[in-house]
Structures are given as structure tokens and as C-alpha cells.
Design a protein around this motif. Structure first.
Motif, PDB file in Angstrom:
ATOM      1  N   SER A  51       0.806  -1.326  -0.038  1.00 23.33           N
ATOM      2  CA  SER A  51       0.123   0.027  -0.006  1.00 23.33           C
ATOM      3  C   SER A  51       0.896   1.183  -0.022  1.00 23.33           C
ATOM      4  O   SER A  51       0.454   2.151  -0.740  1.00 23.33           O
ATOM      5  CB  SER A  51      -1.144   0.183   1.103  1.00 23.33           C
ATOM      6  N   ASP A  72      -8.083   0.143  -4.498  1.00 25.07           N
ATOM      7  CA  ASP A  72      -7.769  -0.757  -3.272  1.00 25.07           C
ATOM      8  C   ASP A  72      -8.381  -1.906  -3.521  1.00 25.07           C
ATOM      9  O   ASP A  72      -9.463  -2.180  -3.094  1.00 25.07           O
ATOM     10  CB  ASP A  72      -7.886   0.079  -2.184  1.00 25.07           C
ATOM     11  N   VAL A  75      -9.642  -5.706   0.021  1.00 33.85           N
ATOM     12  CA  VAL A  75     -10.959  -5.363   0.481  1.00 33.85           C
ATOM     13  C   VAL A  75     -10.907  -5.525   2.073  1.00 33.85           C
ATOM     14  O   VAL A  75     -11.543  -4.807   2.869  1.00 33.85           O
ATOM     15  CB  VAL A  75     -11.993  -6.243  -0.265  1.00 33.85           C
ATOM     16  N   SER A  78      -8.120  -2.758   3.834  1.00 38.70           N
ATOM     17  CA  SER A  78      -7.955  -1.641   3.328  1.00 38.70           C
ATOM     18  C   SER A  78      -7.090  -0.599   3.930  1.00 38.70           C
ATOM     19  O   SER A  78      -7.498  -0.373   5.408  1.00 38.70           O
ATOM     20  CB  SER A  78      -9.255  -0.910   2.890  1.00 38.70           C
ATOM     21  N   VAL A  80      -5.473   2.417   1.922  1.00 40.00           N
ATOM     22  CA  VAL A  80      -5.174   3.619   1.117  1.00 40.00           C
ATOM     23  C   VAL A  80      -5.713   4.955   1.589  1.00 40.00           C
ATOM     24  O   VAL A  80      -5.151   5.831   1.592  1.00 40.00           O
ATOM     25  CB  VAL A  80      -5.538   2.993  -0.373  1.00 40.00           C
ATOM     26  N   MET A 108      -9.399   7.598  -6.079  1.00 42.49           N
ATOM     27  CA  MET A 108      -9.181   6.577  -5.159  1.00 42.49           C
ATOM     28  C   MET A 108     -10.586   5.862  -4.950  1.00 42.49           C
ATOM     29  O   MET A 108     -11.566   6.415  -4.704  1.00 42.49           O
ATOM     30  CB  MET A 108      -8.361   6.461  -3.865  1.00 42.49           C
ATOM     31  N   SER A 110     -12.077   2.684  -2.580  1.00 43.96           N
ATOM     32  CA  SER A 110     -11.502   1.600  -1.422  1.00 43.96           C
ATOM     33  C   SER A 110     -12.881   1.341  -0.614  1.00 43.96           C
ATOM     34  O   SER A 110     -13.824   2.187  -0.580  1.00 43.96           O
ATOM     35  CB  SER A 110     -10.706   2.198  -0.510  1.00 43.96           C
ATOM     36  N   ASN A 112     -13.282   1.180   2.379  1.00 48.42           N
ATOM     37  CA  ASN A 112     -13.225   1.713   3.642  1.00 48.42           C
ATOM     38  C   ASN A 112     -13.733   3.193   3.422  1.00 48.42           C
ATOM     39  O   ASN A 112     -14.346   3.905   4.345  1.00 48.42           O
ATOM     40  CB  ASN A 112     -11.842   2.071   4.154  1.00 48.42           C
ATOM     41  N   ASP A 151      -3.751  -1.885  -5.713  1.00 45.18           N
ATOM     42  CA  ASP A 151      -2.984  -2.326  -4.576  1.00 45.18           C
ATOM     43  C   ASP A 151      -3.747  -3.153  -3.991  1.00 45.18           C
ATOM     44  O   ASP A 151      -4.931  -3.531  -3.734  1.00 45.18           O
ATOM     45  CB  ASP A 151      -3.601  -1.239  -3.372  1.00 45.18           C
TER      46      ASP A 151
END
Length: 219
Positions: A51, A72, A75, A78, A80, A108, A110, A112, A151
Motif C-alpha cells: 500500500s 484498493d 478489501v 484496506s 489507502v 481512489m 476503497s 473503507n 493495490d
């Protein structure tokens, strides 16, 4: 080699059938996305700095004036968004998810950015995680990007197969640390990339040495 069941989506063998049908599983980009190069950041081993490398590559590319994004794919682990200090949630329009954008223009996506609580565990089976990664590719309005860095999590299983089969990965960068145990595991990721006929751009070795703050000696 086990007997072929004609299901390439669950197999990592680089046989003639796979070579002939290499693009069969690729998920199309949506009409609002145009990504020139997709680069995977992988290792096979956790905790080696994948990362960190993904974020630094994106940062340096953005500083050079390139349009970049980070998908990202880790999963269940996470990190990033946290690396960039981003805590906001992803927005969406009538059709697609809208990636979060950093102050210097890095896009990005992700998990999150979708969770109500970033500390909540993602307890999903492999096929569900694979489906989310495919959605991060096809259901996100990425726009114009020169590079999309993916990532990837540790291992050479479901997620790695999904990334290599569903996304048009142009190349990978492999991340490692100098310990013998790590090298053995990272070699599995290297061999997987070769098996899947993915170009390996290079290898990044993190934590190669420690610089003493008093004498400046490397150890």
C-alpha cells in the motif's frame, strides 16, 4: 496437473485454452472512464509495504503532472484512504460511484470509503470480494487516467485471479523485504505473474536497512 474442468475463472494454469481466451473474462470500462495503463502492486506476503508503494507511486506520478488513480483491491485490509488522511465517504450519481479525490488530484476507490465504520471487519467470502473489485473497475466513474494502480492483498488466490482476469492489467510491480521467508513467499507471486503472462516491471525491496540516528551507519 489436475484434469481441466473448462472453467478458467477458477484456474491459474497458463494453458493453450487460457492463451486463446485471455480477454474473455475482462470487464469493460464504463463510458465515462478511459484508463491508459493498469499496474498491479503485488507481493504474496503481507506487511511488506504494498500500500505504501502504491500510494507513493501515485503521489510521484501526480507531482509529475500525470492523471492517476488507486483501486484498493485489499478489501479485507484496506489502508489507502488512511494513508492520504481521507475519511469522507464515496458519493454517487444516477449511474456510477464517484471516486474520492485527494488534494493533488489522485482518484481512489476503497471499501473503507463505503463502510459506516472503518474499524468494522469485512467478513466476506472470496466470490463476494471478487465481485466488489470488479465493481470498483466497471461501476466507478474514473474519467481520464494515465495510470491506475491496483493495490493487491497478500496471496495468490481469488483476488489476484480476479485482478488478472477481469482487469486489463498491463504490468505488475512486486514488493518484498529482505528476509528469506518473505523472499520464498514473494517468489510465488512472481511465478503467478509469469504464469498469467503479466509483464513484471520490477521489484521494490522495503526495509532493506536501518540507519542509526546517532552515527548514520546502515545496519
Amino acid at each position: 496437473m489436475s484434469e481441466c474442468n473448462n472453467d478458467c475463472s477458477s484456474c491459474s494454469q497458463n494453458c493453450d485454452s487460457r492463451k486463446q481466451d485471455k480477454t474473455d473474462f475482462l470487464k469493460p470500462m464504463n463510458k465515462y472512464s478511459n484508463i491508459k495503463k493498469v499496474v498491479g502492486i503485488m507481493s504474496g506476503k503481507g506487511g511488506v509495504g504494498k500500500s505504501f508503494v502504491s500510494c507513493m507511486l501515485a503521489q510521484k506520478c501526480a507531482e509529475a503532472g500525470l492523471k492517476v488513480g488507486i483501486l484498493d483491491a485489499d478489501v479485507t485490509g484496506s489502508s489507502v484512504p488512511k494513508s492520504f488522511g481521507i475519511m469522507s465517504k464515496v458519493m454517487q450519481d444516477d449511474e456510477y460511484l464517484l471516486p474520492t479525490v485527494t488534494d493533488n488530484g489522485i482518484k481512489m476507490m476503497s471499501i473503507n470509503l463505503l463502510l459506516e465504520d472503518v474499524n468494522s471487519p469485512v467478513v466476506w467470502k472470496g466470490p463476494v470480494i471478487s465481485g466488489v473489485i470488479e465493481q470498483f473497475w466497471s461501476d466507478v466513474r474514473w474519467g481520464e487516467l494515465d495510470y491506475l494502480f491496483v493495490d493487491m492483498p497478500p496471496g495468490t488466490g481469488d483476488v489476484a485471479l480476479t485482478v488478472f482476469q477481469s482487469l486489463p492489467v498491463d504490468s505488475v510491480i512486486i514488493v518484498t523485504t529482505p528476509q528469506d521467508l518473505v523472499k520464498m513467499i514473494v517468489s510465488k507471486a512472481y511465478n503467478m505473474a509469469k504464469m498469467m503472462d503479466i509483464l513484471i516491471l520490477g521489484l521494490v525491496e522495503n526495509m532493506s536497512y536501518y540507519v542509526c540516528p546517532d552515527c548514520g551507519k546502515k545496519a
